[in-house]
Design a protein around this motif. Sequence first.
Motif, PDB file in Angstrom:
ATOM      1  N   SER A 107      23.892  -3.163 -14.101  1.00  0.00           N
ATOM      2  CA  SER A 107      23.603  -4.596 -14.238  1.00  0.00           C
ATOM      3  C   SER A 107      22.382  -4.945 -13.389  1.00  0.00           C
ATOM      4  CB  SER A 107      24.812  -5.444 -13.835  1.00  0.00           C
ATOM      5  OG  SER A 107      25.231  -5.117 -12.529  1.00  0.00           O
ATOM      6  N   LEU A 108      22.084  -4.079 -12.420  1.00  0.00           N
ATOM      7  CA  LEU A 108      20.881  -4.228 -11.583  1.00  0.00           C
ATOM      8  C   LEU A 108      20.172  -2.875 -11.588  1.00  0.00           C
ATOM      9  CD1 LEU A 108      19.078  -5.656  -9.461  1.00  0.00           C
ATOM     10  CD2 LEU A 108      20.758  -5.018  -7.737  1.00  0.00           C
ATOM     11  N   LEU A 109      18.890  -2.914 -11.953  1.00  0.00           N
ATOM     12  CA  LEU A 109      18.148  -1.659 -12.137  1.00  0.00           C
ATOM     13  C   LEU A 109      16.912  -1.630 -11.240  1.00  0.00           C
ATOM     14  CD1 LEU A 109      17.660   0.981 -13.752  1.00  0.00           C
ATOM     15  CD2 LEU A 109      16.601  -0.415 -15.533  1.00  0.00           C
ATOM     16  N   PHE A 110      16.811  -0.563 -10.431  1.00  0.00           N
ATOM     17  CA  PHE A 110      15.650  -0.372  -9.566  1.00  0.00           C
ATOM     18  C   PHE A 110      14.684   0.617 -10.209  1.00  0.00           C
ATOM     19  CE2 PHE A 110      18.725  -2.113  -6.683  1.00  0.00           C
ATOM     20  CZ  PHE A 110      17.963  -2.890  -5.820  1.00  0.00           C
ATOM     21  N   LEU A 111      13.441   0.185 -10.380  1.00  0.00           N
ATOM     22  CA  LEU A 111      12.430   1.025 -11.026  1.00  0.00           C
ATOM     23  C   LEU A 111      11.341   1.357 -10.010  1.00  0.00           C
ATOM     24  CD1 LEU A 111      12.029  -1.008 -14.371  1.00  0.00           C
ATOM     25  CD2 LEU A 111      13.477   1.001 -13.961  1.00  0.00           C
ATOM     26  N   ASP A 112      11.182   2.645  -9.705  1.00  0.00           N
ATOM     27  CA  ASP A 112      10.176   3.054  -8.724  1.00  0.00           C
ATOM     28  C   ASP A 112       8.954   3.619  -9.442  1.00  0.00           C
ATOM     29  OD1 ASP A 112       8.758   3.763  -6.488  1.00  0.00           O
ATOM     30  OD2 ASP A 112      10.385   4.897  -5.549  1.00  0.00           O
TER      31      ASP A 112
ATOM     32  N   PRO B  80       0.813  -1.221   0.000  1.00  0.00           N
ATOM     33  CA  PRO B  80       0.000   0.000   0.000  1.00  0.00           C
ATOM     34  C   PRO B  80       0.849   1.274   0.000  1.00  0.00           C
ATOM     35  CG  PRO B  80      -0.491  -1.388   1.926  1.00  0.00           C
ATOM     36  CD  PRO B  80       0.605  -2.053   1.194  1.00  0.00           C
ATOM     37  N   ASN B  81       0.210   2.407  -0.290  1.00  0.00           N
ATOM     38  CA  ASN B  81       0.874   3.705  -0.215  1.00  0.00           C
ATOM     39  C   ASN B  81       1.433   3.905   1.194  1.00  0.00           C
ATOM     40  OD1 ASN B  81      -1.730   4.642  -2.258  1.00  0.00           O
ATOM     41  ND2 ASN B  81       0.370   4.961  -2.883  1.00  0.00           N
ATOM     42  N   GLY B  82       2.650   4.396   1.254  1.00  0.00           N
ATOM     43  CA  GLY B  82       3.261   4.671   2.556  1.00  0.00           C
ATOM     44  C   GLY B  82       3.820   3.442   3.252  1.00  0.00           C
ATOM     45  N   ALA B  83       3.866   2.305   2.561  1.00  0.00           N
ATOM     46  CA  ALA B  83       4.329   1.059   3.169  1.00  0.00           C
ATOM     47  C   ALA B  83       5.827   1.066   3.453  1.00  0.00           C
ATOM     48  CB  ALA B  83       3.978  -0.123   2.266  1.00  0.00           C
ATOM     49  N   GLY B  84       6.566   1.899   2.709  1.00  0.00           N
ATOM     50  CA  GLY B  84       8.021   1.947   2.918  1.00  0.00           C
ATOM     51  C   GLY B  84       8.829   1.460   1.725  1.00  0.00           C
ATOM     52  N   LYS B  85       8.168   1.280   0.587  1.00  0.00           N
ATOM     53  CA  LYS B  85       8.832   0.730  -0.602  1.00  0.00           C
ATOM     54  C   LYS B  85       9.933   1.657  -1.136  1.00  0.00           C
ATOM     55  CE  LYS B  85       4.915   0.590  -2.857  1.00  0.00           C
ATOM     56  NZ  LYS B  85       4.046   1.263  -1.838  1.00  0.00           N
ATOM     57  N   THR B  86       9.591   2.935  -1.309  1.00  0.00           N
ATOM     58  CA  THR B  86      10.588   3.881  -1.817  1.00  0.00           C
ATOM     59  C   THR B  86      11.727   4.051  -0.814  1.00  0.00           C
ATOM     60  OG1 THR B  86       8.963   5.045  -3.183  1.00  0.00           O
ATOM     61  CG2 THR B  86      10.947   6.277  -2.585  1.00  0.00           C
ATOM     62  N   THR B  87      11.385   4.069   0.469  1.00  0.00           N
ATOM     63  CA  THR B  87      12.423   4.174   1.504  1.00  0.00           C
ATOM     64  C   THR B  87      13.388   2.984   1.409  1.00  0.00           C
ATOM     65  OG1 THR B  87      10.858   5.336   2.924  1.00  0.00           O
ATOM     66  CG2 THR B  87      12.806   4.425   3.990  1.00  0.00           C
ATOM     67  N   LEU B  88      12.828   1.820   1.164  1.00  0.00           N
ATOM     68  CA  LEU B  88      13.658   0.620   0.992  1.00  0.00           C
ATOM     69  C   LEU B  88      14.635   0.792  -0.177  1.00  0.00           C
ATOM     70  CD1 LEU B  88      14.100  -2.346   1.880  1.00  0.00           C
ATOM     71  CD2 LEU B  88      12.169  -2.979   0.424  1.00  0.00           C
ATOM     72  N   PHE B  89      14.135   1.295  -1.306  1.00  0.00           N
ATOM     73  CA  PHE B  89      15.014   1.578  -2.455  1.00  0.00           C
ATOM     74  C   PHE B  89      16.113   2.568  -2.055  1.00  0.00           C
ATOM     75  CE2 PHE B  89      12.922   0.735  -6.861  1.00  0.00           C
ATOM     76  CZ  PHE B  89      12.654  -0.575  -6.492  1.00  0.00           C
ATOM     77  N   ASN B  90      15.696   3.639  -1.339  1.00  0.00           N
ATOM     78  CA  ASN B  90      16.663   4.668  -0.957  1.00  0.00           C
ATOM     79  C   ASN B  90      17.762   4.115  -0.052  1.00  0.00           C
ATOM     80  OD1 ASN B  90      15.479   6.717  -2.437  1.00  0.00           O
ATOM     81  ND2 ASN B  90      14.137   7.364  -0.768  1.00  0.00           N
ATOM     82  N   LEU B  91      17.422   3.144   0.771  1.00  0.00           N
ATOM     83  CA  LEU B  91      18.426   2.520   1.645  1.00  0.00           C
ATOM     84  C   LEU B  91      19.409   1.697   0.813  1.00  0.00           C
ATOM     85  CD1 LEU B  91      16.145   1.284   4.577  1.00  0.00           C
ATOM     86  CD2 LEU B  91      17.642   3.290   4.562  1.00  0.00           C
ATOM     87  N   ILE B  92      18.877   0.982  -0.187  1.00  0.00           N
ATOM     88  CA  ILE B  92      19.726   0.110  -1.004  1.00  0.00           C
ATOM     89  C   ILE B  92      20.663   0.939  -1.880  1.00  0.00           C
ATOM     90  CG2 ILE B  92      19.721  -1.614  -2.863  1.00  0.00           C
ATOM     91  CD1 ILE B  92      16.976  -2.589  -1.698  1.00  0.00           C
TER      92      ILE B  92
END
Length: 242
Positions: free
Chosen positions: A154-159, A35-47
């Motif tokens: 070689s590894l691509l994150f798509l938000d 869901p919105n606000g679940a922390g997905k983008t934050t997870l990407f930002n950490l990686i």
Amino acid sequence: MLRVQNLSKRFGGLTAVDNVSFEIEKGQIFGIIGPNGAGKTTLFNLITGNLVADQGEVRFKDQLITGKKPHQIARLGIGRTFQMVKPFGGLTVEQNVMMGALPKHASFADANRAAHDVMGMLGLTPYQNEEARSLPVGLKKKLELARALATQPSLLFLDEVMGGLNPTEVQEMMELIRFLNKENGITICMIEHVMAAVVALCEQIVVIQQGRKIAEGTANEVTSNPAVIEAYLGGEFAHAGA
Ligand SMILES: Nc1ncnc2c1ncn2[C@@H]1O[C@H](COP(=O)(O)OP(=O)(O)OP(=O)(O)O)[C@@H](O)[C@H]1O
Ligand SMILES: [Mg+2]
């Protein structure tokens, strides 16, 4: 290829990412939903080093990347797009793609060639002299993807590269992602709310709710998981199956 272990991030009293672990294998198209606000983008930002984790570690090809800066992580071969597209509005499409290409190439000419290859692949060549800010959302998303591809990941994150796209554009983006994965050998990790695309593309999916991983598996497994239906997918998916 990428191993995320016990990653956590707090913003004041809010635990945006809570002890999340998963592994992405080389060649996969990997999905992250929730869901919105679940922390997905934050997870990407950490990686990708855009945020510093409070706990946990990330290994890329067995190398510890936790604590590295975004440009160092990019140089190792991890690319990303931003959910809030971040082109340099006053620069042209070509100049924006060059910003991605330049750090990876020894000469301006080589970078320019690479930038043009990427623009050609994404159908951006006709717009190369347009200012980024003047583009409609579909082309802005493509430009965001082009900037990431120009870093030769070689590894691509798509938000959420499909956010705001019409059905034809979604279809086109799905084909592009498949092409990048199959023909260019790029491993992909995508955050996406367009479930049809996630189901069609992703071999493995992690579901995040309130910072926690609540499920992981194939599209069939997660879309039939009662906890996932309850937290995210809602009633209609319960009947649709997968
Ligand atoms: N820099 C920040 N400072 C404080 N709180 C933040 C910050 N970034 C994100 N948050 C909060 O952390 C939580 C997770 O946000 P995040 O953007 O990671 O969610 P998301 O899963 O990507 O959501 P969406 O699907 O809407 O993009 C939200 O409650 C958000 O408000
Ligand atoms: Mg997000």
